[in-house]
Scaffold this motif. Structure first.
Motif, PDB file in Angstrom:
ATOM      1  N   VAL A   1      50.735  44.228  -1.000  1.00  0.00           N
ATOM      2  CA  VAL A   1      51.146  44.477   0.385  1.00  0.00           C
ATOM      3  C   VAL A   1      50.827  45.924   0.754  1.00  0.00           C
ATOM      4  CG1 VAL A   1      53.065  44.479   2.024  1.00  0.00           C
ATOM      5  CG2 VAL A   1      52.990  42.783   0.180  1.00  0.00           C
ATOM      6  N   VAL A   2      50.143  46.115   1.872  1.00  0.00           N
ATOM      7  CA  VAL A   2      49.856  47.463   2.365  1.00  0.00           C
ATOM      8  C   VAL A   2      50.752  47.753   3.558  1.00  0.00           C
ATOM      9  CG1 VAL A   2      47.473  47.527   1.539  1.00  0.00           C
ATOM     10  CG2 VAL A   2      47.969  46.593   3.799  1.00  0.00           C
ATOM     11  N   CYS A   3      50.993  49.035   3.796  1.00  0.00           N
ATOM     12  CA  CYS A   3      51.943  49.415   4.834  1.00  0.00           C
ATOM     13  C   CYS A   3      51.519  50.707   5.500  1.00  0.00           C
ATOM     14  CB  CYS A   3      53.340  49.582   4.220  1.00  0.00           C
ATOM     15  SG  CYS A   3      54.619  50.131   5.389  1.00  0.00           S
ATOM     16  N   GLY A   4      51.548  50.723   6.823  1.00  0.00           N
ATOM     17  CA  GLY A   4      51.472  51.950   7.605  1.00  0.00           C
ATOM     18  C   GLY A   4      52.808  52.123   8.297  1.00  0.00           C
ATOM     19  N   ASN A   5      53.337  53.345   8.319  1.00  0.00           N
ATOM     20  CA  ASN A   5      54.701  53.496   8.834  1.00  0.00           C
ATOM     21  C   ASN A   5      54.914  54.861   9.475  1.00  0.00           C
ATOM     22  OD1 ASN A   5      54.668  54.634   6.035  1.00  0.00           O
ATOM     23  ND2 ASN A   5      56.818  55.083   6.488  1.00  0.00           N
ATOM     24  N   LYS A   6      56.051  54.982  10.159  1.00  0.00           N
ATOM     25  CA  LYS A   6      56.483  56.265  10.730  1.00  0.00           C
ATOM     26  C   LYS A   6      57.985  56.378  10.581  1.00  0.00           C
ATOM     27  CE  LYS A   6      56.277  60.205  12.614  1.00  0.00           C
ATOM     28  NZ  LYS A   6      57.341  60.577  11.652  1.00  0.00           N
ATOM     29  N   THR A   7      58.413  57.426   9.922  1.00  0.00           N
ATOM     30  CA  THR A   7      59.833  57.662   9.720  1.00  0.00           C
ATOM     31  C   THR A   7      60.401  58.524  10.844  1.00  0.00           C
ATOM     32  OG1 THR A   7      59.383  59.624   8.392  1.00  0.00           O
ATOM     33  CG2 THR A   7      59.569  57.534   7.216  1.00  0.00           C
ATOM     34  N   GLY A   8      61.715  58.588  10.871  1.00  0.00           N
ATOM     35  CA  GLY A   8      62.423  59.482  11.778  1.00  0.00           C
ATOM     36  C   GLY A   8      63.674  59.992  11.102  1.00  0.00           C
ATOM     37  N   GLU A   9      63.978  61.270  11.300  1.00  0.00           N
ATOM     38  CA  GLU A   9      65.102  61.875  10.590  1.00  0.00           C
ATOM     39  C   GLU A   9      65.788  62.909  11.456  1.00  0.00           C
ATOM     40  OE1 GLU A   9      65.679  64.686   6.612  1.00  0.00           O
ATOM     41  OE2 GLU A   9      64.112  63.139   6.652  1.00  0.00           O
ATOM     42  N   LEU A  10      67.103  62.765  11.595  1.00  0.00           N
ATOM     43  CA  LEU A  10      67.979  63.756  12.195  1.00  0.00           C
ATOM     44  C   LEU A  10      69.249  63.799  11.337  1.00  0.00           C
ATOM     45  CD1 LEU A  10      67.705  62.856  16.001  1.00  0.00           C
ATOM     46  CD2 LEU A  10      66.922  64.989  14.948  1.00  0.00           C
ATOM     47  N   PRO A  11      70.099  64.800  11.493  1.00  0.00           N
ATOM     48  CA  PRO A  11      71.339  64.789  10.718  1.00  0.00           C
ATOM     49  C   PRO A  11      72.115  63.485  10.928  1.00  0.00           C
ATOM     50  CG  PRO A  11      71.031  66.936  11.738  1.00  0.00           C
ATOM     51  CD  PRO A  11      69.960  66.047  12.289  1.00  0.00           C
ATOM     52  N   GLY A  12      72.403  62.814   9.818  1.00  0.00           N
ATOM     53  CA  GLY A  12      73.152  61.562   9.881  1.00  0.00           C
ATOM     54  C   GLY A  12      72.353  60.362  10.332  1.00  0.00           C
ATOM     55  N   ILE A  13      71.034  60.522  10.474  1.00  0.00           N
ATOM     56  CA  ILE A  13      70.168  59.457  10.996  1.00  0.00           C
ATOM     57  C   ILE A  13      68.908  59.370  10.154  1.00  0.00           C
ATOM     58  CG2 ILE A  13      68.674  58.808  12.939  1.00  0.00           C
ATOM     59  CD1 ILE A  13      70.765  60.077  14.791  1.00  0.00           C
ATOM     60  N   ARG A  14      68.507  58.165   9.791  1.00  0.00           N
ATOM     61  CA  ARG A  14      67.217  57.919   9.159  1.00  0.00           C
ATOM     62  C   ARG A  14      66.672  56.597   9.708  1.00  0.00           C
ATOM     63  NH1 ARG A  14      68.806  62.167   7.748  1.00  0.00           N
ATOM     64  NH2 ARG A  14      68.582  63.206   5.725  1.00  0.00           N
ATOM     65  N   HIS A  15      65.406  56.615  10.149  1.00  0.00           N
ATOM     66  CA  HIS A  15      64.749  55.407  10.642  1.00  0.00           C
ATOM     67  C   HIS A  15      63.401  55.239   9.953  1.00  0.00           C
ATOM     68  CE1 HIS A  15      67.726  55.736  13.750  1.00  0.00           C
ATOM     69  NE2 HIS A  15      67.036  56.506  14.573  1.00  0.00           N
ATOM     70  N   ASP A  16      62.898  54.021   9.972  1.00  0.00           N
ATOM     71  CA  ASP A  16      61.520  53.776   9.541  1.00  0.00           C
ATOM     72  C   ASP A  16      61.005  52.550  10.281  1.00  0.00           C
ATOM     73  OD1 ASP A  16      59.154  54.178   8.205  1.00  0.00           O
ATOM     74  OD2 ASP A  16      59.939  53.774   6.208  1.00  0.00           O
ATOM     75  N   VAL A  17      59.769  52.638  10.753  1.00  0.00           N
ATOM     76  CA  VAL A  17      59.108  51.502  11.393  1.00  0.00           C
ATOM     77  C   VAL A  17      57.718  51.393  10.804  1.00  0.00           C
ATOM     78  CG1 VAL A  17      58.332  52.925  13.368  1.00  0.00           C
ATOM     79  CG2 VAL A  17      58.409  50.422  13.564  1.00  0.00           C
ATOM     80  N   GLY A  18      57.306  50.174  10.487  1.00  0.00           N
ATOM     81  CA  GLY A  18      56.010  50.025   9.848  1.00  0.00           C
ATOM     82  C   GLY A  18      55.384  48.667  10.068  1.00  0.00           C
ATOM     83  N   LEU A  19      54.112  48.601   9.707  1.00  0.00           N
ATOM     84  CA  LEU A  19      53.349  47.355   9.712  1.00  0.00           C
ATOM     85  C   LEU A  19      53.034  47.011   8.270  1.00  0.00           C
ATOM     86  CD1 LEU A  19      51.728  45.141  11.230  1.00  0.00           C
ATOM     87  CD2 LEU A  19      49.760  46.680  11.103  1.00  0.00           C
TER      88      LEU A  19
END
Length: 276
Positions: free
Chosen positions: A199-217
């Motif tokens: 499985v291959v993946c391209g993604n973009k994370t996001g980070e702020l205090p108390g917050i973590r996100h990730d979105v990918g294909l």
């Protein structure tokens, strides 16, 4: 069942998670996907699409040289440009690369000088991203404290990446450019961390205090899924415990990766060869 497996991951995870999985047939998992949250750096995927639309219609070129702020005016926070004071100009394509692969905030702000806020709003509206709004530049804490926060939801993030994969957000060449830069992402502690080898993946994370996100294909043998995880409530206001959620986000990626590699995920090929 994929939804039950992800629900179990969410129950064990720290913080509050929203997870959406979308494949060519539509949304297959939506667990808290409608929660509107601060976008952190996942908003940069929308900025990438808006900038590449300018390239597609000839208003900008990937080779256009754009001026960087003076070193004293750089915002830092993420990415290398704050430390590279001798670098005063970069090509648009290089700025987009830094914005996505290293989440450079100074590169992002230069691109935001090029892309009108109304363009971003128009792209979001056209793609049906009802929860996504860019209301401030990167690292603009005064705007944030005044209530002008950048917002999104797991549902919008998955929909944006799915629209990219279907070729609906950009023309073919710019679609490939966007997916390839996501595939060169350097911050891979989330969705890509535990994926099966196939499985291959391209993604973009996001980070702020108390917050973590990730979105990918995620893709495997012609099958694909757009996956978005938003995680909030990961701190007490004084201490950031965000890093504790990365194993849970990685577990979501692994669950979707197993689902794809087992042949359960549906197919839907984009015209022309590509790989995240």
């Amino acid at each position: 069942m994929l939804a039950e497996e992800i629900r179990s991951i969410i129950r064990r995870a720290p913080g509050t998670l929203g997870v959406v999985v979308q494949d060519p047939s539509g949304v297959v998992v939506d667990l808290g996907g409608d929660r509107v949250v601060p976008s952190a750096s996942t908003i940069k995927v929308l900025v990438l699409v808006a900038a590449l639309r300018r390239v597609a219609d000839g208003r900008s070129r990937m080779g256009d040289l754009l001026d960087l702020p003076a070193p004293a005016d750089r915002v830092g926070g993420s990415g290398p440009l704050q430390a590279l004071g001798s670098v005063t100009r970069l090509r648009l394509g290089e700025l987009l690369e830094l914005m996505v692969t290293l989440s450079d905030n100074d590169a992002t702000n230069v691109v935001l000088d090029l892309v009108d806020p109304d363009e971003l709003a128009a792209v979001a509206a056209e793609l049906g991203l009802a929860d996504t709004r860019l209301q401030r530049r990167m690292m603009d804490f005064a705007a944030r404290d005044a209530g002008r926060e950048n917002l999104t939801s797991a549902r919008d993030l998955a929909a944006l990446v799915a629209a990219l994969r279907r070729g609906e957000a950009l023309p073919p060449q710019q679609t490939r450019d966007a997916l390839e830069v996501l595939g060169r992402q350097q911050l891979r502690d989330g969705l890509p961390a535990l994926l099966p080898e196939a499985v291959v993946c391209g993604n973009k994370t996001g980070e702020l205090p108390g917050i973590r996100h990730d979105v990918g294909l995620l893709e495997c043998d012609g099958r694909w899924a757009a996956v978005a995880v938003t995680a909030t409530a990961l701190g007490d206001g004084q201490v950031d415990h965000g890093s504790l959620v990365w194993p849970s986000i990685a577990a979501v990626g692994a669950a979707v990766g197993d689902w794809l590699s087992s042949g359960t995920g549906r197919t839907g090929a984009l015209p022309g060869p590509r790989r995240p």
